[in-house]
Design a protein around this motif. Structure first.
Motif, PDB file in Angstrom:
ATOM      1  N   THR A  37      -5.576  -0.009  -7.558  1.00  0.00           N
ATOM      2  CA  THR A  37      -5.856  -1.019  -6.526  1.00  0.00           C
ATOM      3  C   THR A  37      -6.099  -2.351  -7.224  1.00  0.00           C
ATOM      4  N   PHE A  91      -2.864  -1.806  -2.809  1.00  0.00           N
ATOM      5  CA  PHE A  91      -3.839  -0.813  -2.380  1.00  0.00           C
ATOM      6  C   PHE A  91      -3.203   0.583  -2.422  1.00  0.00           C
ATOM      7  N   CYS A 111       0.835  -1.207   0.000  1.00  0.00           N
ATOM      8  CA  CYS A 111       0.000   0.000   0.000  1.00  0.00           C
ATOM      9  C   CYS A 111       0.866   1.252   0.000  1.00  0.00           C
TER      10      CYS A 111
END
Length: 456
Positions: free
Chosen positions: A171, A102, A79
């Motif tokens: 994502t 993400f 992420c």
């Protein structure tokens, strides 16, 4: 490498320019034991503080974490990256990426954190790939979210300015569907069921998890099914017995989404007679502002009193708690006394409290509290950036630190111990007034500052 915890997420935070020799900066066995003990659902590698990385570092690091993910059966994802790092990951790792990506830690939490937030009006989704967009929307809906779907890039660019959870093609979700998923929303435990509540469901249901959540004070448990699901006699009998045992803790069971047209009238009446509440949908339950009048009952289960094993580590627990509180106390903390008593405090409402349960080779219930005005004044600095929960999130981070320190006691002793998600108590009394434990109050300048109550 720094490790922090956010609910059921474990976030690893490397920094700087990462080359192949940085791969050694990895998780230790103690770190892995801590992640397992925290009942972590996803290990996230945050690139927020990373300037650049080499292909050798990326490949070597990913291989290590994917292997850890397989060993622990905990999902892994990356992420907090910008466009350039995302393009670099796709370029050098197209054959390696069998895990989730993400855009932010907060977006990862929508899919994997056991604590679900109220974010419907803050989520927007856009992806030109129809299949992947549908997969993301399905995963969000199974967590109770109803996001906005942008029809084109211009709409997404405009709407994402006011919606912090903007999910684009950057994502990349990899997550197999589960027939039973568990998360917590608004202090309610939700069991999402994909299928029929029958003997297979009963076998899969984790009764120990349910009991542990009862012991720390959760009052509502939702069995959320889709409209095509049905309930047979075995499933109904199980839920009725579970409702009866849960009622001893003052808890209620709720069924959301059951198609009553596919369920016999006798079965529905039996459920209602056992005080199970029926709602057409999850949203209908959370939108229901009516007052539930539940017959007041005395605490019916056997008290869980303090044990010799707990007393042996009590001093370490107190010391770890004081060390954690010192930065916000900004003064000397003293403990005038420690008493063995029931949790029956006249001024309980003056404290923001949380309860967790340690279980496994060592069983212990731990209640931690800080005076409400001190939480409001000092805990916001501990909250993650752009935190939705404000000072309560800061309070939760302080609890996280204390829990980690207590878990380290067990890990060093070679004990296999896990900890539940916390039950935060703000304007709510703790339900167990009969179990005896150790109550320690912390004072600053002769005034109460915080407390801990420890029992089995």
């Amino acid at each position: 490498m720094k490790i922090t915890f956010n609910g059921s997420l474990a976030i690893l935070r490397p920094f700087g320019f990462l080359e192949s020799d940085s791969i050694v900066d990895n998780l230790t066995q103690k770190d892995i034991d801590l992640i397992i003990s925290r009942n972590t659902t996803c290990i996230l590698l945050s690139l927020k503080n990373v300037t650049f990385f080499t292909p050798a570092w990326f490949a070597g690091t990913i291989n290590k974490y994917v292997e850890i993910s397989k060993q622990t059966k905990i999902y892994f994802g990356i992420c907090d990256y910008d466009d350039s790092l995302f393009d670099l990951m796709i370029k050098i790792g197209s054959k390696l990426i069998n895990f989730s990506l993400f855009e932010t830690e907060e977006i990862a939490g929508l899919f994997f954190n056991k604590i679900a937030i109220n974010a419907d009006e803050k989520i927007v989704v856009f992806n030109e790939n129809f299949e992947h967009r549908a997969f993301v929307l399905q995963a969000l809906s199974e967590r109770g979210y109803v996001p906005r779907v942008a029809q084109h890039l211009r709409e997404f660019s405009r709407v994402s300015k006011t919606r912090p959870y903007a999910i684009s093609k950057r994502t990349h979700l990899v997550a197999p569907r589960k027939s039973l998923e568990i998360f917590i929303k608004d202090n309610v435990v939700v069991y999402r069921i994909d299928g029929i509540m029958d003997s297979d469901f009963i076998e899969q249901f984790n009764i120990d998890y349910h009991q542990n959540m009862l012991k720390i004070g959760y009052k509502f448990f939702i069995f959320w099914v889709n409209n095509t699901s049905a309930l047979n006699v075995r499933g109904a009998e199980f839920l009725i017995k579970l409702s009866q045992s849960s009622s001893k803790f003052g808890a209620l069971l709720v069924i959301c989404g059951l198609n009553q047209n596919n369920t016999s009238v006798d079965l529905v009446n039996s459920l209602k007679s056992a005080n199970l509440l029926l709602y057409k949908s999850l949203r209908e339950f959370f939108d229901d502002d009516s007052t539930l009048y539940v017959k007041k009952r005395f605490f019916e289960i056997a008290p869980s009193n303090i044990t010799k094993n707990i007393i042996e580590i009590l001093q370490s627990i107190v010391s770890h708690t004081i060390d954690t509180l010192l930065p916000i106390a900004n003064s000397q903390i003293v403990c005038p006394d420690t008493k063995v008593q029931t949790y029956d405090l006249a001024n309980e409402g003056d404290f923001i409290r949380a309860c967790v349960l340690f279980y496994g080779d060592f069983d212990m219930r731990f209640v931690f509290g800080i005076k409400r005005d001190e939480v409001e004044k000092n805990c916001l600095i501990f909250a993650p950036k752009n935190s939705e929960g404000g000072y309560i999130d800061g309070f939760s981070q302080i609890l996280n630190i204390i829990v980690n320190k207590i878990l380290s006691i067990f890990i060093e002793k070679g004990l296999s111990v896990k900890v539940t998600m916390p039950k935060i108590l703000i304007n709510e009394r703790f339900f167990d007034r009969v179990s005896k434990g150790s109550l320690t109050k912390f004072h600053i300048k002769n005034e109460e500052f915080g407390l801990i109550f420890v029992t089995k």
